[in-house]
Design an enzyme around this catalytic site. Structure first.
Site, short mmCIF file in Angstrom:
data_model
loop_
_atom_site.label_atom_id
_atom_site.label_comp_id
_atom_site.label_asym_id
_atom_site.label_seq_id
_atom_site.Cartn_x
_atom_site.Cartn_y
_atom_site.Cartn_z
N THR A 43 -108.28 79.50 3.78
CA THR A 43 -109.66 79.49 3.26
C THR A 43 -110.64 79.20 4.41
O THR A 43 -111.69 79.84 4.51
CB THR A 43 -109.80 78.44 2.14
OG1 THR A 43 -108.65 78.49 1.31
CG2 THR A 43 -111.04 78.69 1.29
N ASP A 45 -113.94 72.58 4.86
CA ASP A 45 -112.49 72.75 4.96
C ASP A 45 -111.89 73.01 3.58
O ASP A 45 -112.52 72.73 2.55
CB ASP A 45 -111.88 71.45 5.54
CG ASP A 45 -110.45 71.63 6.05
OD1 ASP A 45 -109.89 72.73 5.93
OD2 ASP A 45 -109.90 70.64 6.58
N GLY A 46 -110.67 73.53 3.57
CA GLY A 46 -109.95 73.76 2.33
C GLY A 46 -109.20 72.51 1.88
O GLY A 46 -109.36 71.43 2.44
N ALA A 47 -108.36 72.68 0.85
CA ALA A 47 -107.54 71.57 0.36
C ALA A 47 -106.32 72.15 -0.34
O ALA A 47 -106.34 73.29 -0.81
CB ALA A 47 -108.33 70.70 -0.62
N ASP A 48 -105.27 71.36 -0.39
CA ASP A 48 -104.07 71.77 -1.13
C ASP A 48 -104.19 71.38 -2.60
O ASP A 48 -103.69 72.08 -3.48
CB ASP A 48 -102.83 71.15 -0.49
CG ASP A 48 -102.65 71.65 0.93
OD1 ASP A 48 -102.54 72.87 1.10
OD2 ASP A 48 -102.68 70.84 1.86
N GLU A 103 -108.09 66.96 11.00
CA GLU A 103 -109.04 67.21 9.89
C GLU A 103 -109.70 65.90 9.47
O GLU A 103 -110.91 65.83 9.27
CB GLU A 103 -108.31 67.84 8.71
CG GLU A 103 -107.87 69.27 8.99
CD GLU A 103 -106.97 69.88 7.92
OE1 GLU A 103 -106.86 71.11 7.88
OE2 GLU A 103 -106.37 69.15 7.12
N LYS A 118 -106.59 74.93 -7.11
CA LYS A 118 -106.36 73.67 -6.38
C LYS A 118 -106.88 72.45 -7.14
O LYS A 118 -106.60 71.32 -6.78
CB LYS A 118 -107.04 73.73 -5.00
CG LYS A 118 -106.68 74.94 -4.14
CD LYS A 118 -105.27 74.85 -3.62
CE LYS A 118 -104.86 76.01 -2.72
NZ LYS A 118 -105.41 75.99 -1.39
C1 5RP Z 1 -104.43 72.39 6.57
C2 5RP Z 1 -105.07 72.04 5.29
C3 5RP Z 1 -105.63 73.15 4.47
O1 5RP Z 1 -106.95 72.88 4.19
C4 5RP Z 1 -104.84 73.27 3.20
O2 5RP Z 1 -103.47 73.41 3.51
C5 5RP Z 1 -105.31 74.45 2.35
O3 5RP Z 1 -104.96 75.63 2.97
P1 5RP Z 1 -105.34 77.06 2.39
O4 5RP Z 1 -106.81 77.21 2.55
O5 5RP Z 1 -104.55 78.00 3.27
O6 5RP Z 1 -104.90 77.10 0.97
O7 5RP Z 1 -105.15 70.91 4.89
O8 5RP Z 1 -103.83 71.27 7.18
#
Ligand code: 5RP
Length: 223
Positions: A31, A81-84, A103, A121
């Site tokens: 992302t 930033d993104g997140a899991d 991060e 998410k």
């Molecule tokens: C990397 C992270 C990412 O923000 C998280 O893994 C989400 O990734 P993606 O956008 O590919 O779903 O924490 O360390």
């Protein structure tokens, strides 16, 4: 819409949060990569960026965006930033891409954390996604034993048949099977284990805004 299209939609929406003529913090992952590609289209508006990983730094540079060392930057108004996983309080699990420590450091310098993610998410309780923990290599077995007492199953992350190594020369333990009722408390508890560099729980400093991609459009949550 595919998951990638949802990620692209939030990446585009996040451009609104990029202040003109300033330095911003940029996260890591698929992302974040879509966001960097959007940022490339308006690169003259951005003074520069602090990257949360070597991969992000390389992608920013490929778009001609100046990358600054965090030691050269006193403050920045926004980190994107993104997140899991993210819960309705703005607490997050991050580190699926192994960049959790940088991060967390870059986010700590920013005024606002803007989380960009596809709607899948958003969860009620964090923990279905294995919780990443960056550890000093000589401590990984000792840390894993302590993590086991918290109720989860620690698994050393492996890449190409070998322990995965982070940008900081450390390893990752993924803690599987946790139901995280009190994210900020667990964050402090795990960070306190000798040998832990960082846990990928972002609760003491969670998101301020989340932009979530859904079939109905980008949904905005304020925390
Ligand atoms: C990397 C992270 C990412 O923000 C998280 O893994 C989400 O990734 P993606 O956008 O590919 O779903 O924490 O360390």
């Amino acid at each position: 819409m595919t998951q990638d299209e949802l990620k692209q939609a939030v990446a585009r929406a996040a451009i609104e949060y990029v202040p003109a003529g300033e330095i911003i913090g940029v996260g890591t992952g698929s992302t974040a990569n879509f966001f960097i590609d959007e940022l490339g289209k308006i690169r003259d508006r951005v003074k520069g960026a602090v990257a949360s990983s070597e991969a992000t730094a390389a992608r920013l540079k490929s778009h001609g965006i100046p990358v600054l060392d965090l030691n050269e930057v006193d403050s920045m108004s926004v980190y994107i930033d993104g997140a899991d996983e993210i819960n309705p309080q703005g607490d997050m699990i991050k580190g699926g891409g192994a960049a959790l420590t940088r991060e967390k450091i870059v986010a700590s310098v920013a005024g606002k954390f803007v989380c960009i993610a596809d709607g899948s998410k958003l969860v009620d309780v964090l923990g279905a996604f294995p919780l990443p923990i960056e550890v000093i290599p000589m401590a990984q077995a000792a840390v894993a034993r302590k993590l086991k007492t918290l109720g989860g199953e620690p698994r050393l992350r492996v890449k190409d048949g070998k322990p995965a190594i982070t940008d900081n020369g450390c390893m990752i333990i993924d803690l599987v099977g946790m139901k995280i009722a009190k994210p900020a408390e667990l964050e402090a508890q795990i960070n306190n284990i000798p040998g832990v560099v960082t846990v990928g729980l972002f609760a003491q400093r969670g998101a301020d805004i989340a932009l979530l991609g859904t079939a109905e459009g980008v949904k905005k949550l304020n925390f």
